[in-house]
Design a protein around this motif. Structure first.
Motif, PDB file in Angstrom:
ATOM      1  N   GLY A 178       0.657  -1.152   0.051  1.00 25.00           N
ATOM      2  CA  GLY A 178      -0.013  -0.146   0.037  1.00 25.00           C
ATOM      3  C   GLY A 178       0.749   1.290  -0.129  1.00 25.00           C
ATOM      4  O   GLY A 178       0.296   2.418  -0.437  1.00 25.00           O
ATOM      5  N   TYR A 179       2.196   1.208   0.355  1.00 27.26           N
ATOM      6  CA  TYR A 179       2.730   2.484   0.557  1.00 27.26           C
ATOM      7  C   TYR A 179       4.333   2.138  -0.082  1.00 27.26           C
ATOM      8  O   TYR A 179       4.717   0.919  -0.135  1.00 27.26           O
ATOM      9  N   MET A 180       4.936   3.133  -0.564  1.00 26.79           N
ATOM     10  CA  MET A 180       6.081   2.989  -1.344  1.00 26.79           C
ATOM     11  C   MET A 180       7.373   2.673  -0.317  1.00 26.79           C
ATOM     12  O   MET A 180       7.949   3.500   0.110  1.00 26.79           O
ATOM     13  N   THR A 181       7.587   1.343   0.132  1.00 25.48           N
ATOM     14  CA  THR A 181       8.326   1.022   1.284  1.00 25.48           C
ATOM     15  C   THR A 181       9.009  -0.329   0.905  1.00 25.48           C
ATOM     16  O   THR A 181       8.253  -1.293   0.212  1.00 25.48           O
ATOM     17  N   SER A 182      10.178  -0.878   1.597  1.00 21.02           N
ATOM     18  CA  SER A 182      10.313  -2.091   1.512  1.00 21.02           C
ATOM     19  C   SER A 182       9.826  -3.120   2.763  1.00 21.02           C
ATOM     20  O   SER A 182      10.139  -4.136   2.858  1.00 21.02           O
ATOM     21  N   CYS A 183       9.540  -2.210   3.643  1.00 24.44           N
ATOM     22  CA  CYS A 183       8.675  -2.781   4.675  1.00 24.44           C
ATOM     23  C   CYS A 183       7.507  -3.817   4.197  1.00 24.44           C
ATOM     24  O   CYS A 183       6.972  -3.513   3.450  1.00 24.44           O
ATOM     25  N   PRO A 184       7.516  -4.930   4.987  1.00 23.15           N
ATOM     26  CA  PRO A 184       7.929  -5.263   6.348  1.00 23.15           C
ATOM     27  C   PRO A 184       9.606  -6.269   5.785  1.00 23.15           C
ATOM     28  O   PRO A 184       9.821  -6.880   6.862  1.00 23.15           O
ATOM     29  N   GLY A 185      10.231  -5.962   4.880  1.00 18.29           N
ATOM     30  CA  GLY A 185      11.474  -6.666   4.780  1.00 18.29           C
ATOM     31  C   GLY A 185      11.340  -7.683   3.804  1.00 18.29           C
ATOM     32  O   GLY A 185      10.377  -8.542   3.841  1.00 18.29           O
ATOM     33  N   ALA A 186      12.410  -8.294   3.002  1.00 14.76           N
ATOM     34  CA  ALA A 186      12.152  -9.161   2.216  1.00 14.76           C
ATOM     35  C   ALA A 186      12.105 -10.574   2.804  1.00 14.76           C
ATOM     36  O   ALA A 186      11.354 -11.605   2.358  1.00 14.76           O
ATOM     37  N   ALA A 187      12.829 -10.774   3.990  1.00 11.79           N
ATOM     38  CA  ALA A 187      12.387 -12.098   4.477  1.00 11.79           C
ATOM     39  C   ALA A 187      11.110 -12.259   5.102  1.00 11.79           C
ATOM     40  O   ALA A 187      10.367 -13.312   5.032  1.00 11.79           O
ATOM     41  N   LEU A 188      10.450 -11.247   5.700  1.00  8.67           N
ATOM     42  CA  LEU A 188       9.232 -11.524   6.324  1.00  8.67           C
ATOM     43  C   LEU A 188       8.172 -11.310   5.038  1.00  8.67           C
ATOM     44  O   LEU A 188       7.165 -12.007   5.290  1.00  8.67           O
ATOM     45  N   SER A 189       8.392 -10.673   4.041  1.00 11.56           N
ATOM     46  CA  SER A 189       7.574 -10.666   3.017  1.00 11.56           C
ATOM     47  C   SER A 189       7.302 -12.028   2.278  1.00 11.56           C
ATOM     48  O   SER A 189       6.291 -12.402   2.001  1.00 11.56           O
ATOM     49  N   ALA A 190       8.383 -12.722   2.330  1.00 14.68           N
ATOM     50  CA  ALA A 190       8.635 -14.035   1.769  1.00 14.68           C
ATOM     51  C   ALA A 190       7.818 -14.915   2.757  1.00 14.68           C
ATOM     52  O   ALA A 190       7.192 -16.242   1.884  1.00 14.68           O
ATOM     53  N   ARG A 191       7.556 -14.710   3.679  1.00 14.95           N
ATOM     54  CA  ARG A 191       6.544 -15.406   4.826  1.00 14.95           C
ATOM     55  C   ARG A 191       5.096 -15.252   4.665  1.00 14.95           C
ATOM     56  O   ARG A 191       4.379 -16.113   5.099  1.00 14.95           O
ATOM     57  N   LEU A 192       4.871 -14.344   4.118  1.00  8.60           N
ATOM     58  CA  LEU A 192       3.218 -13.731   3.847  1.00  8.60           C
ATOM     59  C   LEU A 192       2.492 -14.896   3.238  1.00  8.60           C
ATOM     60  O   LEU A 192       1.200 -15.340   3.822  1.00  8.60           O
ATOM     61  N   PRO A 193       3.018 -15.680   2.167  1.00  7.38           N
ATOM     62  CA  PRO A 193       1.951 -16.789   1.775  1.00  7.38           C
ATOM     63  C   PRO A 193       1.580 -17.910   2.922  1.00  7.38           C
ATOM     64  O   PRO A 193       0.485 -18.349   3.159  1.00  7.38           O
ATOM     65  N   GLU A 194       2.801 -18.235   3.663  1.00  7.03           N
ATOM     66  CA  GLU A 194       2.734 -19.028   4.838  1.00  7.03           C
ATOM     67  C   GLU A 194       1.317 -18.651   5.931  1.00  7.03           C
ATOM     68  O   GLU A 194       0.597 -19.188   6.345  1.00  7.03           O
ATOM     69  N   ILE A 195       1.676 -17.290   6.142  1.00  2.79           N
ATOM     70  CA  ILE A 195       0.870 -16.530   7.096  1.00  2.79           C
ATOM     71  C   ILE A 195      -0.535 -16.557   6.394  1.00  2.79           C
ATOM     72  O   ILE A 195      -1.529 -16.922   7.229  1.00  2.79           O
ATOM     73  N   ARG A 196      -0.952 -16.582   5.437  1.00  2.00           N
ATOM     74  CA  ARG A 196      -2.121 -16.532   4.869  1.00  2.00           C
ATOM     75  C   ARG A 196      -2.696 -17.774   4.836  1.00  2.00           C
ATOM     76  O   ARG A 196      -3.915 -17.937   5.356  1.00  2.00           O
ATOM     77  N   ARG A 197      -2.121 -18.802   4.592  1.00  2.00           N
ATOM     78  CA  ARG A 197      -2.596 -20.074   4.437  1.00  2.00           C
ATOM     79  C   ARG A 197      -2.835 -20.729   6.095  1.00  2.00           C
ATOM     80  O   ARG A 197      -3.616 -21.215   6.176  1.00  2.00           O
ATOM     81  N   THR A 198      -1.829 -20.358   7.208  1.00  2.00           N
ATOM     82  CA  THR A 198      -2.312 -20.492   8.539  1.00  2.00           C
ATOM     83  C   THR A 198      -3.414 -19.826   8.884  1.00  2.00           C
ATOM     84  O   THR A 198      -4.273 -20.337   9.464  1.00  2.00           O
ATOM     85  N   ALA A 199      -3.452 -18.584   8.621  1.00  2.00           N
ATOM     86  CA  ALA A 199      -4.781 -17.878   9.142  1.00  2.00           C
ATOM     87  C   ALA A 199      -5.947 -18.457   8.547  1.00  2.00           C
ATOM     88  O   ALA A 199      -6.780 -18.584   9.207  1.00  2.00           O
ATOM     89  N   ALA A 200      -5.941 -18.965   7.455  1.00  2.00           N
ATOM     90  CA  ALA A 200      -7.386 -19.428   6.806  1.00  2.00           C
ATOM     91  C   ALA A 200      -7.768 -20.652   7.330  1.00  2.00           C
ATOM     92  O   ALA A 200      -8.814 -21.162   7.542  1.00  2.00           O
ATOM     93  N   ARG A 201      -6.444 -21.375   7.701  1.00  2.00           N
ATOM     94  CA  ARG A 201      -6.896 -22.837   8.337  1.00  2.00           C
ATOM     95  C   ARG A 201      -7.334 -22.593   9.808  1.00  2.00           C
ATOM     96  O   ARG A 201      -8.254 -23.023  10.255  1.00  2.00           O
ATOM     97  N   LEU A 202      -6.808 -21.477  10.610  1.00  2.00           N
ATOM     98  CA  LEU A 202      -7.386 -21.148  11.894  1.00  2.00           C
ATOM     99  C   LEU A 202      -8.921 -20.747  11.637  1.00  2.00           C
ATOM    100  O   LEU A 202      -9.551 -20.820  12.713  1.00  2.00           O
ATOM    101  N   GLN A 203      -9.189 -20.073  10.746  1.00  2.00           N
ATOM    102  CA  GLN A 203     -10.606 -19.797  10.414  1.00  2.00           C
ATOM    103  C   GLN A 203     -11.571 -20.987   9.884  1.00  2.00           C
ATOM    104  O   GLN A 203     -12.540 -20.699   9.830  1.00  2.00           O
ATOM    105  N   GLY A 204     -10.865 -22.040   9.939  1.00  2.00           N
ATOM    106  CA  GLY A 204     -11.642 -23.189   9.452  1.00  2.00           C
ATOM    107  C   GLY A 204     -11.996 -23.483   8.040  1.00  2.00           C
ATOM    108  O   GLY A 204     -12.899 -23.972   7.418  1.00  2.00           O
ATOM    109  N   ARG A 205     -11.211 -22.518   7.214  1.00  2.00           N
ATOM    110  CA  ARG A 205     -11.351 -22.862   5.454  1.00  2.00           C
ATOM    111  C   ARG A 205     -10.293 -23.880   5.205  1.00  2.00           C
ATOM    112  O   ARG A 205      -9.477 -23.817   5.461  1.00  2.00           O
ATOM    113  N   THR A 206     -11.017 -24.622   4.356  1.00  2.00           N
ATOM    114  CA  THR A 206     -10.429 -25.903   3.900  1.00  2.00           C
ATOM    115  C   THR A 206     -10.277 -25.847   2.403  1.00  2.00           C
ATOM    116  O   THR A 206      -9.639 -26.578   1.645  1.00  2.00           O
ATOM    117  N   GLY A 207     -11.181 -24.960   1.508  1.00  2.00           N
ATOM    118  CA  GLY A 207     -11.200 -24.747   0.116  1.00  2.00           C
ATOM    119  C   GLY A 207     -10.049 -23.872  -0.466  1.00  2.00           C
ATOM    120  O   GLY A 207      -9.220 -23.497   0.253  1.00  2.00           O
TER     121      GLY A 207
END
Length: 251
Positions: A222-251
């Motif tokens: 949303g903003y012109m920045t490198s935040c949250p850093g390349a290493a944490l940005s690379a983990r966002l797909p994992e965070i999304r999947r885990t969050a969806a699973r915690l919501q009970g989403r299976t599809g």
């Protein structure tokens, strides 16, 4: 101890790269999320359990007497922005409250903000701290992602997570749990996109432009920045999947 590496003025300077989120905009929400399929929201939304959250009183300590303007609220939370605080990584988790207090002092003192910009902060051990005042259960308008503070929550990882830096797994898991919980009431799938309307031309999008962004986004979306850093940005797909699973989403 971390405080020796991040004295008062340096704390304010360190925040420039990532914390460009403050706005003095109207409090009316201007963001609109993607429409649900015909028929509206499901009768039973996908929700997640509330994780343990340490109240801000724990880190505010002797700064609690500072006059605090009343919080601002939106109608709901439909997106999460993930940040890093761009501060040193070598802190003991027991020192996290003092690190957060230093960040708060830098933002409210050196930058003259009304409060810490992030809604939540997560340390390397996975402990979640309440950030901005207003109530963790409520859709508090933050000051974390310029142009997109409305109807969003800002979660900041304590540390600097540029390329090659290890992001602790407990931190990843805590961010996912917190995002799943905050997005649950609006039945937002963390893996999907939402429509958010920019309120400030200082963002990647001119004011009034509706952008399609990840429901669980990095600050740089949303903003012109490198935040949250390349290493944490690379983990966002994992965070999304885990969050969806915690919501009970299976599809």
């Amino acid at each position: 101890m971390i405080l020796g590496a991040l004295p008062g003025l340096a704390a304010a300077v360190a925040l420039v790269l990532c914390a460009e989120g403050v706005e003095h905009a109207a409090t009316t929400a201007v963001a609109a999320r993607s429409a649900h399929p015909a028929g509206g929201r499901p009768a039973t939304p996908h929700t997640a359990a509330r994780p343990r959250i340490v109240p801000r009183s724990v880190w505010l300590a002797d700064l609690a007497g500072r006059r605090q303007p009343p919080p601002r609220y939106d109608d709901e939370v439909v997106a999460v922005f993930v940040h890093h605080t761009d501060s040193p990584n070598g802190y003991d988790c027991a020192d996290a409250p003092r690190v957060i207090r230093h960040l708060y002092a830098g933002q409210t003192g050196g930058r003259d903000w009304d409060d810490i910009g992030y809604n939540f902060l997560v340390d390397r051990c996975g402990t979640i701290y309440e950030g901005r005042a207003g109530g963790v259960d409520r859709p508090v308008t933050g000051a974390h992602t310029q142009g997109f503070n409305h109807r969003t929550t800002g979660i900041a990882a304590l540390g600097t997570f540029t390329a090659g830096v290890e992001v602790p797994q407990p931190m990843i898991d805590a961010i996912a749990a917190l995002a799943a919980w905050k997005l649950g009431p609006s039945d937002t799938d963390p893996r999907k996109d939402v429509r958010l309307t920019s309120s400030n031309s200082g963002s990647r999008y001119a004011a009034g432009v509706t952008a399609v962004l990840p429901a669980l986004a990095g600050h740089g979306d949303g903003y012109m920045t490198s935040c949250p850093g390349a290493a944490l940005s690379a983990r966002l797909p994992e965070i999304r999947r885990t969050a969806a699973r915690l919501q009970g989403r299976t599809g």
